[in-house]
Motif scaffolding. Structure first.
Motif, PDB file in Angstrom:
ATOM      1  N   ARG A   1      20.507   4.668  -0.709  1.00  0.00           N
ATOM      2  CA  ARG A   1      18.997   4.488  -0.823  1.00  0.00           C
ATOM      3  C   ARG A   1      18.378   4.052   0.457  1.00  0.00           C
TER       4      ARG A   1
ATOM      5  N   TYR B   1       2.001   7.098  -5.081  1.00  0.00           N
ATOM      6  CA  TYR B   1       2.091   5.821  -4.517  1.00  0.00           C
ATOM      7  C   TYR B   1       0.674   5.011  -5.011  1.00  0.00           C
TER       8      TYR B   1
ATOM      9  N   ASP C   1       0.554   3.220  -7.417  1.00  0.00           N
ATOM     10  CA  ASP C   1       0.965   1.814  -7.843  1.00  0.00           C
ATOM     11  C   ASP C   1       0.798   0.700  -6.711  1.00  0.00           C
TER      12      ASP C   1
ATOM     13  N   ILE D   1       5.792  -4.717  -5.150  1.00  0.00           N
ATOM     14  CA  ILE D   1       7.293  -4.707  -5.426  1.00  0.00           C
ATOM     15  C   ILE D   1       8.002  -5.531  -4.303  1.00  0.00           C
ATOM     16  N   SER D   2       7.691  -5.046  -3.022  1.00  0.00           N
ATOM     17  CA  SER D   2       8.287  -5.718  -1.879  1.00  0.00           C
ATOM     18  C   SER D   2       7.436  -5.389  -0.539  1.00  0.00           C
TER      19      SER D   2
ATOM     20  N   ASN E   1       8.517  -2.035   0.332  1.00  0.00           N
ATOM     21  CA  ASN E   1       8.159  -0.830  -0.432  1.00  0.00           C
ATOM     22  C   ASN E   1       6.531  -0.567  -0.408  1.00  0.00           C
TER      23      ASN E   1
ATOM     24  N   MET F   1       6.562   1.355   3.475  1.00  0.00           N
ATOM     25  CA  MET F   1       7.144   2.349   3.444  1.00  0.00           C
ATOM     26  C   MET F   1       6.135   3.231   2.967  1.00  0.00           C
ATOM     27  N   LYS F   2       5.620   3.053   1.877  1.00  0.00           N
ATOM     28  CA  LYS F   2       4.644   3.901   1.343  1.00  0.00           C
ATOM     29  C   LYS F   2       3.295   4.077   2.020  1.00  0.00           C
TER      30      LYS F   2
ATOM     31  N   TRP G   1       2.837   9.902 -11.818  1.00  0.00           N
ATOM     32  CA  TRP G   1       4.130   9.556 -10.845  1.00  0.00           C
ATOM     33  C   TRP G   1       5.002  10.861 -11.297  1.00  0.00           C
TER      34      TRP G   1
END
Lengths: 212, 10
Positions: free
Chosen positions: A5, A48, A50, A56-57, A60, A63-64, A120
């Motif tokens: 991942r 994205y 969300d 989430i972190s 996350n 990166m988004k 999504w």
């Protein structure tokens, strides 16, 4: 998070940065499909959302945001900053042939009939075909600059690594996301022909990919 | 039923 991942995300980031820097430094988007880049910006936008609903972190979220910013910046470079070098004549793939089926399918096949889930799912199906205009443009022009082929290599590699990630997660935690896996397989298959040409011509041969 | 999608993935 597993190594496949992480490697996939890094490969994806590398691809997006390679393309952005190529256009920025050469001050030209010749040979680049603006349509594919618009589709990728649409993929990230619809996937994205969300960002505003769940945290989430840090990884996350960052990166988004990076993917969103770089994809829109690339579209800006192509259609605004260096629009003089945009080869619209060869970037002639009919994206409506992608958007209509993908939208229809997202309403038919999804995990929940809610706006976020349908968007999504739309982004997952769209990402599988978003590279078509770029691959089509390369077949039309009959060649691709080596930087462009490196971009495509890392872009294709990223989802292949995600497939490995899903195999790993299935065996270690029983995780299986049918929509993402099926779409990811289709997406990676589209790159197979390119991967063959990339290895046989770019890595071994002339550094420039000219199609038969 | 189908798994809820893991939004952790990008």
């Amino acid at each position: 998070m597993n190594i496949f991942r992480l490697a996939g995300d890094v490969s994806h980031l590398v691809a997006i940065i390679i393309l952005f820097l190529k256009i920025w430094k050469s001050k030209s988007c010749a040979g680049i499909s603006g349509k594919s880049q618009v589709l990728f910006a649409l993929v990230f936008t619809s996937r994205y959302l969300d960002l505003f609903t769940v945290f989430i972190s840090a990884y996350n979220t960052i990166m988004k945001l990076v993917f969103l910013v770089l994809s829109y910046a690339t579209v800006y470079l192509i259609y605004m900053r260096f629009r003089g070098s945009y080869d619209s004549e060869n970037d002639s793939f009919r994206v409506e042939f992608l958007l209509v089926p993908v939208t229809g399918l997202a309403f038919l096949e999804n995990y929940a009939f809610t706006p976020l889930e349908i968007l999504w799912t739309f982004s997952i199906f769209l990402e599988a075909v978003a590279i078509m205009p770029q691959l089509f443009m390369i077949t039309k022009t009959g060649e691709a600059e080596s930087i462009t082929t490196h971009y495509l290599f890392f872009l294709g590699l990223y989802r292949a690594l995600y497939l490995a990630n899903w195999v790993w997660r299935y065996h270690t935690e029983g995780f299986f996301d049918q929509i993402a896996v099926v779409s990811g397989v289709v997406q990676t298959i589209f790159y197979c022909d390119f991967f063959y040409l990339y290895v046989t011509r770019v890595l071994r041969g002339s550094g420039k990919m000219s199609l038969p | 039923d189908k798994p809820t999608v893991d939004k952790d993935e990008l």
